[in-house]
Design an enzyme around this catalytic site. Structure first.
Site, PDB file in Angstrom:
ATOM      1  N   GLU A 210       0.804  -1.248  -0.063  1.00  0.00           N
ATOM      2  CA  GLU A 210       0.062   0.037   0.148  1.00  0.00           C
ATOM      3  C   GLU A 210       0.927   1.380  -0.009  1.00  0.00           C
ATOM      4  O   GLU A 210       1.805   1.448   0.791  1.00  0.00           O
ATOM      5  CB  GLU A 210      -0.818   0.125   1.162  1.00  0.00           C
ATOM      6  CG  GLU A 210      -2.012  -0.975   0.895  1.00  0.00           C
ATOM      7  CD  GLU A 210      -3.076  -0.437   2.138  1.00  0.00           C
ATOM      8  OE1 GLU A 210      -3.566   0.763   2.384  1.00  0.00           O
ATOM      9  OE2 GLU A 210      -3.996  -1.400   2.749  1.00  0.00           O
ATOM     10  N   CYS A 219      -6.112  -5.249   1.668  1.00  0.00           N
ATOM     11  CA  CYS A 219      -6.478  -3.891   1.170  1.00  0.00           C
ATOM     12  C   CYS A 219      -7.901  -3.796   0.504  1.00  0.00           C
ATOM     13  O   CYS A 219      -7.968  -4.432  -0.581  1.00  0.00           O
ATOM     14  CB  CYS A 219      -5.435  -3.441   0.092  1.00  0.00           C
ATOM     15  SG  CYS A 219      -5.600  -1.585  -0.709  1.00  0.00           S
TER      16      CYS A 219
HETATM   17  N1  API Z   1      -2.782   3.260   1.249  1.00  0.00           N
HETATM   18  C1  API Z   1      -4.042   3.430   0.573  1.00  0.00           C
HETATM   19  C2  API Z   1      -5.232   4.101   1.492  1.00  0.00           C
HETATM   20  C3  API Z   1      -5.709   2.931   2.269  1.00  0.00           C
HETATM   21  C4  API Z   1      -6.412   1.776   1.202  1.00  0.00           C
HETATM   22  C5  API Z   1      -6.655   0.631   1.954  1.00  0.00           C
HETATM   23  N2  API Z   1      -6.398   0.149   3.265  1.00  0.00           N
HETATM   24  C6  API Z   1      -8.054  -0.114   1.588  1.00  0.00           C
HETATM   25  O1  API Z   1      -8.484  -0.824   2.587  1.00  0.00           O
HETATM   26  O2  API Z   1      -8.671   0.285   0.759  1.00  0.00           O
HETATM   27  C7  API Z   1      -3.785   4.678  -0.386  1.00  0.00           C
HETATM   28  O3  API Z   1      -2.802   5.484  -0.237  1.00  0.00           O
HETATM   29  O4  API Z   1      -4.419   5.014  -1.281  1.00  0.00           O
END
Ligand code: API
Length: 276
Positions: A210, A219
């Site tokens: 991520e 994610c």
């Molecule tokens: N690291 C991701 C945000 C969290 C996404 C993930 N934890 C999910 O469940 O969609 C970003 O910078 O776009």
């Protein structure tokens, strides 16, 4: 100042959720980084902040901060925890809520079976929408990474994703290719790097490195992006079971101009507070 929070997780993607709705909470990036630290702070992949909406016709505003302190547009696993949090804290008595994010409105719903379903909105594919440096929308792009050429698909679920196919997620080079893809010059906002193994037309295994947090156990937006790119490439058919290291999600998408539906669990781990 004493900060109270609720520690939550959605298939192993873990969060602290903070009520900035009842009274405003302002946290700077350095404080978020310190809170995210799993040795010197509380530890989490993302911090989720619940606020009053800034637009008409929605119930809450949803702000998301990665472990590196950066604010981002969307978080799928967090959206399921968000609706459970506002329900458990009696900030709403609605089982389906309308939630303002930095990139549009999403609609999480508490199901009778304890799972949460979220209308995550439409995926976007134009390079400028991801954003990704390319001349036009392609199903697959060559990407020079280290000394090899990867084939990636790019999708925005509000936040940017690059998805590459692997034969076995357990042996995929996530730790060394993940950061190289995340920081690749063709992603001006950086990117979440997904490694997808197709098990069959209705089942994938997925690992995601991520943006701003490193590899997580799951994610949610990454699962949406992987399924959508697999359907576009004719490798998958909706609905798709997504097996991650932290658990399973079901993702459904009926094609262009349609929203992506994500279903999965959301659990409260503990209530806590910390002096900041
Ligand atoms: N690291 C991701 C945000 C969290 C996404 C993930 N934890 C999910 O469940 O969609 C970003 O910078 O776009």
């Amino acid at each position: 100042m004493k900060l109270t929070f609720t520690k939550m997780q959605g298939i192993g993607n873990d969060f602290i959720v903070i009520d900035g709705y009842s009274s405003p909470v302002n946290l700077d990036a350095a404080t978020i980084c310190r809170l995210a630290d799993r040795h010197f702070g509380v530890g989490f992949d993302q911090l989720l902040l619940v606020e009053k909406p800034t637009v008409e016709g929605v119930d809450f505003r949803y702000r998301i901060f990665n472990a590196d302190g950066g604010e981002v547009e969307q978080c799928g696993n967090g959206a399921r925890c968000f609706v459970r949090f506002v329900h458990d804290k009696a900030l709403t008595n609605q089982r389906e809520i309308r939630v303002e994010t930095a990139r549009g409105v999403i609609f999480p719903k508490l199901e009778d079976n304890g799972l949460v379903t979220v209308n995550m909105g439409e995926p976007r594919f134009q390079p400028a929408e991801v954003p990704f440096v390319a001349d036009q929308d392609e199903l697959v792009y060559p990407l020079q990474v280290a000394n090899q050429t990867l084939e990636i698909s790019t999708v925005s679920m509000g936040n940017p994703h690059a998805v590459t196919l692997v034969s076995d997620v357990d042996t995929a080079p996530v730790e060394n290719l993940g950061p190289l893809i995340e920081h690749h010059v063709r992603f001006p906002q950086r990117v979440n790097a997904g490694f997808m193994q197709v098990v069959d037309a209705h089942h994938i295994r997925l690992r995601v490195y991520e943006r701003g947090s490193g590899e997580t156990l799951a994610c949610g937006t990454g699962a949406c992006a992987a399924v959508v790119s697999g359907i576009r490439r004719g490798l998958l058919q909706s609905p798709v079971k997504v097996t991650t290291r932290g658990g399973e999600l079901t993702i459904a998408w009926d094609g262009a101009q349609q929203p992506v539906w994500m279903t999965g669990p959301a659990e409260t781990v503990f209530e806590g507070s910390i002096e900041i």
